[in-house]
Design an enzyme around this catalytic site. Structure first.
Site, PDB file in Angstrom:
ATOM      1  N   LYS A   1     -20.717 -19.831 -10.778  1.00  0.00           N
ATOM      2  CA  LYS A   1     -19.891 -19.541 -12.217  1.00  0.00           C
ATOM      3  C   LYS A   1     -18.744 -19.509 -12.280  1.00  0.00           C
ATOM      4  O   LYS A   1     -17.277 -20.019 -12.143  1.00  0.00           O
ATOM      5  CB  LYS A   1     -19.991 -19.665 -12.653  1.00  0.00           C
ATOM      6  CG  LYS A   1     -21.645 -19.227 -13.721  1.00  0.00           C
ATOM      7  CD  LYS A   1     -21.528 -19.573 -14.721  1.00  0.00           C
ATOM      8  CE  LYS A   1     -23.140 -20.513 -15.510  1.00  0.00           C
ATOM      9  NZ  LYS A   1     -23.218 -21.120 -16.625  1.00  0.00           N
TER      10      LYS A   1
ATOM     11  N   ASP B   1     -24.664 -17.999 -22.266  1.00  0.00           N
ATOM     12  CA  ASP B   1     -25.547 -18.787 -22.500  1.00  0.00           C
ATOM     13  C   ASP B   1     -25.524 -19.023 -24.417  1.00  0.00           C
ATOM     14  O   ASP B   1     -25.857 -19.866 -24.554  1.00  0.00           O
ATOM     15  CB  ASP B   1     -26.698 -18.390 -21.919  1.00  0.00           C
ATOM     16  CG  ASP B   1     -26.203 -18.273 -20.721  1.00  0.00           C
ATOM     17  OD1 ASP B   1     -26.779 -18.993 -19.865  1.00  0.00           O
ATOM     18  OD2 ASP B   1     -25.919 -16.959 -20.264  1.00  0.00           O
TER      19      ASP B   1
ATOM     20  N   TYR C   1       0.911  -1.371   0.062  1.00  0.00           N
ATOM     21  CA  TYR C   1       0.146  -0.131  -0.243  1.00  0.00           C
ATOM     22  C   TYR C   1       1.128   0.728  -0.141  1.00  0.00           C
ATOM     23  O   TYR C   1       1.623   1.543  -0.463  1.00  0.00           O
ATOM     24  CB  TYR C   1      -1.128  -0.031   0.718  1.00  0.00           C
ATOM     25  CG  TYR C   1      -2.418   0.619   1.296  1.00  0.00           C
ATOM     26  CD1 TYR C   1      -2.627   0.722   0.021  1.00  0.00           C
ATOM     27  CD2 TYR C   1      -2.238   1.756   2.493  1.00  0.00           C
ATOM     28  CE1 TYR C   1      -3.930   2.237   0.260  1.00  0.00           C
ATOM     29  CE2 TYR C   1      -3.404   2.499   2.711  1.00  0.00           C
ATOM     30  CZ  TYR C   1      -4.100   2.412   0.956  1.00  0.00           C
ATOM     31  OH  TYR C   1      -5.346   3.286   1.198  1.00  0.00           O
TER      32      TYR C   1
ATOM     33  N   ASP D   1     -26.694 -15.309 -18.556  1.00  0.00           N
ATOM     34  CA  ASP D   1     -28.127 -15.330 -17.659  1.00  0.00           C
ATOM     35  C   ASP D   1     -28.462 -13.665 -17.928  1.00  0.00           C
ATOM     36  O   ASP D   1     -29.703 -13.706 -17.248  1.00  0.00           O
ATOM     37  CB  ASP D   1     -28.509 -15.751 -16.875  1.00  0.00           C
ATOM     38  CG  ASP D   1     -27.573 -17.414 -16.451  1.00  0.00           C
ATOM     39  OD1 ASP D   1     -27.528 -18.065 -17.889  1.00  0.00           O
ATOM     40  OD2 ASP D   1     -28.117 -18.221 -15.226  1.00  0.00           O
TER      41      ASP D   1
ATOM     42  N   ILE E   1     -35.488 -20.407 -29.300  1.00  0.00           N
ATOM     43  CA  ILE E   1     -34.734 -19.528 -30.185  1.00  0.00           C
ATOM     44  C   ILE E   1     -34.173 -17.678 -29.299  1.00  0.00           C
ATOM     45  O   ILE E   1     -34.841 -17.394 -29.821  1.00  0.00           O
ATOM     46  CB  ILE E   1     -35.331 -19.379 -31.302  1.00  0.00           C
ATOM     47  CG1 ILE E   1     -36.012 -20.154 -32.224  1.00  0.00           C
ATOM     48  CG2 ILE E   1     -34.371 -18.405 -32.239  1.00  0.00           C
ATOM     49  CD1 ILE E   1     -34.501 -21.376 -32.436  1.00  0.00           C
ATOM     50  N   GLY E   2     -33.612 -18.377 -28.384  1.00  0.00           N
ATOM     51  CA  GLY E   2     -33.134 -17.187 -27.233  1.00  0.00           C
ATOM     52  C   GLY E   2     -31.366 -17.206 -27.713  1.00  0.00           C
ATOM     53  O   GLY E   2     -31.135 -17.791 -28.947  1.00  0.00           O
ATOM     54  N   ALA E   3     -31.195 -16.685 -26.444  1.00  0.00           N
ATOM     55  CA  ALA E   3     -29.849 -16.689 -26.457  1.00  0.00           C
ATOM     56  C   ALA E   3     -29.225 -18.126 -26.544  1.00  0.00           C
ATOM     57  O   ALA E   3     -27.823 -17.988 -27.636  1.00  0.00           O
ATOM     58  CB  ALA E   3     -29.207 -16.033 -25.511  1.00  0.00           C
TER      59      ALA E   3
HETATM   60  N1  LIG Z   1     -27.016 -27.046 -20.623  1.00  0.00           N
HETATM   61  C1  LIG Z   1     -26.360 -25.790 -21.515  1.00  0.00           C
HETATM   62  O1  LIG Z   1     -25.432 -25.409 -20.967  1.00  0.00           O
HETATM   63  C2  LIG Z   1     -27.223 -24.609 -20.987  1.00  0.00           C
HETATM   64  C3  LIG Z   1     -28.638 -24.188 -21.037  1.00  0.00           C
HETATM   65  N2  LIG Z   1     -29.418 -23.349 -20.868  1.00  0.00           N
HETATM   66  C4  LIG Z   1     -31.107 -23.289 -21.085  1.00  0.00           C
HETATM   67  O2  LIG Z   1     -31.782 -23.017 -22.158  1.00  0.00           O
HETATM   68  C5  LIG Z   1     -32.940 -22.478 -21.664  1.00  0.00           C
HETATM   69  C6  LIG Z   1     -32.737 -21.240 -22.883  1.00  0.00           C
HETATM   70  O3  LIG Z   1     -31.419 -20.461 -22.050  1.00  0.00           O
HETATM   71  P1  LIG Z   1     -32.071 -19.108 -22.720  1.00  0.00           P
HETATM   72  O4  LIG Z   1     -31.731 -19.311 -23.863  1.00  0.00           O
HETATM   73  O5  LIG Z   1     -30.574 -18.218 -22.405  1.00  0.00           O
HETATM   74  O6  LIG Z   1     -33.224 -18.589 -22.310  1.00  0.00           O
HETATM   75  P2  LIG Z   1     -33.201 -16.564 -23.547  1.00  0.00           P
HETATM   76  O7  LIG Z   1     -35.224 -16.248 -22.689  1.00  0.00           O
HETATM   77  O8  LIG Z   1     -32.410 -16.446 -24.471  1.00  0.00           O
HETATM   78  O9  LIG Z   1     -34.495 -18.036 -24.529  1.00  0.00           O
HETATM   79  C7  LIG Z   1     -34.872 -19.054 -24.049  1.00  0.00           C
HETATM   80  C8  LIG Z   1     -36.398 -19.081 -25.790  1.00  0.00           C
HETATM   81  O10 LIG Z   1     -36.723 -20.400 -25.392  1.00  0.00           O
HETATM   82  C9  LIG Z   1     -38.524 -19.722 -25.527  1.00  0.00           C
HETATM   83  N3  LIG Z   1     -39.660 -20.926 -25.177  1.00  0.00           N
HETATM   84  C10 LIG Z   1     -39.827 -20.644 -23.499  1.00  0.00           C
HETATM   85  N4  LIG Z   1     -40.794 -21.524 -23.548  1.00  0.00           N
HETATM   86  C11 LIG Z   1     -41.210 -22.419 -24.456  1.00  0.00           C
HETATM   87  C12 LIG Z   1     -42.022 -23.187 -25.579  1.00  0.00           C
HETATM   88  N5  LIG Z   1     -42.613 -24.270 -24.307  1.00  0.00           N
HETATM   89  N6  LIG Z   1     -41.849 -23.644 -26.504  1.00  0.00           N
HETATM   90  C13 LIG Z   1     -40.490 -23.091 -27.467  1.00  0.00           C
HETATM   91  N7  LIG Z   1     -39.590 -22.138 -26.768  1.00  0.00           N
HETATM   92  C14 LIG Z   1     -40.007 -21.485 -25.641  1.00  0.00           C
HETATM   93  C15 LIG Z   1     -38.417 -18.448 -25.629  1.00  0.00           C
HETATM   94  O11 LIG Z   1     -39.388 -18.086 -25.609  1.00  0.00           O
HETATM   95  C16 LIG Z   1     -36.982 -17.686 -25.435  1.00  0.00           C
HETATM   96  O12 LIG Z   1     -36.924 -17.375 -26.453  1.00  0.00           O
HETATM   97  C17 LIG Z   1     -32.588 -22.491 -20.068  1.00  0.00           C
HETATM   98  O13 LIG Z   1     -33.463 -23.140 -19.969  1.00  0.00           O
HETATM   99  C18 LIG Z   1     -30.714 -22.865 -19.319  1.00  0.00           C
HETATM  100  O14 LIG Z   1     -31.142 -22.802 -18.549  1.00  0.00           O
HETATM  101  C19 LIG Z   1     -28.414 -22.172 -21.942  1.00  0.00           C
HETATM  102  C20 LIG Z   1     -27.472 -22.128 -21.628  1.00  0.00           C
HETATM  103  C21 LIG Z   1     -26.787 -23.306 -21.721  1.00  0.00           C
HETATM  104  C1  LIG Z   2     -26.056 -23.524 -17.927  1.00  0.00           C
HETATM  105  C2  LIG Z   2     -26.738 -21.903 -17.797  1.00  0.00           C
HETATM  106  O1  LIG Z   2     -25.257 -20.872 -17.747  1.00  0.00           O
HETATM  107  C3  LIG Z   2     -27.717 -22.426 -17.876  1.00  0.00           C
HETATM  108  O2  LIG Z   2     -28.628 -22.854 -17.962  1.00  0.00           O
HETATM  109  O3  LIG Z   2     -28.177 -21.159 -17.942  1.00  0.00           O
HETATM  110 MG   LIG Z   3     -26.402 -19.201 -17.568  1.00  0.00          MG
END
Ligand SMILES: NC(=O)C1=CN([C@@H]2O[C@H](COP(=O)(O)OP(=O)(O)OC[C@H]3O[C@@H](n4cnc5c(N)ncnc54)[C@H](O)[C@@H]3O)[C@@H](O)[C@H]2O)C=CC1
Ligand SMILES: CC(=O)C(=O)O
Ligand SMILES: [Mg+2]
Length: 471
Positions: free
Chosen positions: A169, A237, A114, A212, A270-272
């Site tokens: 994380k 994600d 320091y 997230d 069709i999200g992130a």
């Molecule tokens: N296994 C892994 O490494 C990872 C898993 N995930 C999982 O994937 C999922 C989505 O994560 P993100 O893309 O970050 O979220 P996000 O919110 O960006 O996208 C989710 C999408 O799923 C759609 N959705 C929700 N319910 C639905 C349904 N019943 N039918 C069709 N589409 C539907 C939403 O409208 C949205 O466009 C979460 O459950 C997350 O935990 C995400 C990142 C990593």
């Molecule tokens: C694994 C992860 O990053 C998620 O489910 O959002």
């Molecule tokens: Mg995540």
């Protein structure tokens, strides 16, 4: 077989047994009848009247914890003093801490870490800001930043509730790749404010792991930060998931003797994550991809207000099929779910082509539970650690940031992501490959080492590296 559920957890019950009225066996019978599995018993205090014991009980059935407490409370002479959940105990006071590298034992140490001596180090960095990489924690520190808007599959639970995930994380970064990661949950969901906040924080960090943050804001936030910062900005994600998915897919396609260009993919959600997985598949040569979200199949015949869906519809679904998940899945080879728990049925899978591949990656609850589909799929993977074939971005982000930090990369580009995917897939050799082993375990030390090595090489080859690390 007992029904597996999200409820799989271990609880500790503190029981006070009035030895005149009840005996311990009564408690054991009540717990077992309610579906609890006693794994440890600790005697806390015992005398002629009272015996106090802690029972560690494993619960795997939905609702068993409540049934068990009610059953114990109805046994005369047994008092349930309290119940603690081991997961909650693990979170008391948070999961990480900051520790100095050297102790401050005397005035001389004090003046060097320091003031006054630290001032010379500050001036050296002022004269040459690159020295921040050698003389501060920037060299090995990543910010894990969320706004709490799309946490796991839990949705928009806000910045306070998101913290346990970000702390988790940070633990994974440290344990698997010795990267110091700091969890930051911002109390804003405004795109411009998030960008500005992260830019203001950047001097302390060698990389930014966005986590997230919901679509479509995550795309703009990442794009702007990548343009405006000179350190890697990586939305886990999107890209972490896409890298691990692609690694698992390379092995699943090998196992079922498919070529990526002939394979029919359905991506649900069709999200992130879904968008990034699609981009990675397209980069890998996939030609037949259909995306499905809440409004059904995305098709170029429609227009969408969601900017990414507009792009998506124009770059996939060449046959312009319409409808919902059922129509999309007819004769498809691969289902990739990054949407929501429980939305895929056996009937859906039975309508797919022979030897279907199902990656049900929604967390914590997959689109379909493996036990409901194992007999009708060629390969099944989820995002969870309690089933085989865990497709989770934890296989990617520690190693990819290790490689990026070691090569002091300005970015994590497509070549580095592809190298990471190939590295993960390569950890499983031909003899080991099976339907229950398409992706290595995160505990396999070769994963981070292979990813690091190949990412460093890709950073050098693509011009992203600012230094060549020693082996
Ligand atoms: N296994 C892994 O490494 C990872 C898993 N995930 C999982 O994937 C999922 C989505 O994560 P993100 O893309 O970050 O979220 P996000 O919110 O960006 O996208 C989710 C999408 O799923 C759609 N959705 C929700 N319910 C639905 C349904 N019943 N039918 C069709 N589409 C539907 C939403 O409208 C949205 O466009 C979460 O459950 C997350 O935990 C995400 C990142 C990593
Ligand atoms: C694994 C992860 O990053 C998620 O489910 O959002
Ligand atoms: Mg995540």
């Amino acid at each position: 077989m007992k029904e597996r559920s999200m409820d799989g957890k271990t609880i500790i019950l503190r029981l006070e047994i009035d030895t005149q009225q009840a005996y311990f066996g009564k408690a054991v019978s009540a717990i077992e009848a309610a579906g609890g599995d006693i794994v440890a018993i600790d005697v806390i205090q015992t005398d002629k009247q009272v015996s106090i014991r802690d029972l560690t009980v494993k619960i795997t059935e939905a609702g068993a914890a409540e049934r068990l407490q009610a059953a114990l409370q109805s046994v005369p002479g047994i008092r349930l003093r309290h119940v603690s959940d081991r997961t909650f105990l693990l979170h008391l006071g948070g999961k990480i801490t900051i520790q100095p590298k050297t102790p401050i034992q005397n005035r001389d140490d004090l003046s060097r870490v320091y003031t006054p001596d630290v001032a010379r180090v500050c001036q050296a960095i002022e004269a040459d800001p690159k020295k921040a990489f050698t003389l501060t924690i920037k060299r090995n520190t990543v910010a894990v930043v969320s706004d709490g808007s799309a946490v796991l599959g839990l949705g928009n639970i806000g910045p306070y509730a998101a913290m346990p995930v970000m702390e988790g994380k940070a633990m994974l970064f440290k344990q698997f790749a010795d990267v110091d990661a700091f969890p930051i949950c911002l109390d804003t969901q405004d795109t411009e404010q998030i960008i500005a906040s992260i830019k203001h924080l950047a001097p302390a960090f060698g990389g930014i792991n966005l986590e997230d943050i919901s679509a479509p804001r995550c795309f703009e936030i990442e794009r702007r930060l990548r343009d405006e910062l000179d350190i890697p900005v990586f939305h886990d994600d999107q890209h972490g998931t896409a890298v691990v998915l692609y690694a698992g897919l390379l092995n699943a396609l090998k196992l079922t003797k498919r070529k990526i260009e002939d394979t029919r993919f359905v991506i649900c959600g069709i999200g992130a994550a879904g968008t990034a997985c699609t981009k990675m598949l397209l980069a890998g040569g996939a030609k037949h991809i259909v995306g499905v979200d809440r409004e059904g199949i995305l098709t170029a015949d429609k227009t969408y207000s969601h900017p990414m869906w507009q792009w998506y519809a124009q770059n996939t679904n060449e046959a312009r099929i319409s409808g919902g998940l059922t129509e999309a899945l007819a004769n498809a080879d691969v289902f990739i779910g990054v949407s929501a728990g429980g939305i895929l049925t056996r009937e859906h899978i039975q309508s797919m082509a022979p030897e279907p591949i199902v990656f049900a990656m929604a967390n914590p609850e997959p689109e379909i539970r493996p036990e409901l589909a194992e007999d009708i799929v060629a390969v099944m993977a989820t995002g969870r650690s309690d089933y085989p074939n865990q497709i989770n971005n934890v296989l990617c982000f520690p190693g990819i940031f290790r490689g990026a930090l070691d090569s002091r990369a300005v970015t994590i580009n497509e070549q580095m992501k592809l190298a990471a995917a190939e590295a993960i897939a390569s950890v499983i050799n031909e003899d080991e490959l099976s339907r229950f082993y398409i992706i290595p375990s995160v505990f396999n030390a070769r994963v981070v080492e292979e990813v690091r090595k190949r990412v460093i090489q890709a950073a050098q080859d693509s011009g992203a590296a600012r230094r060549r690390p020693r082996e």
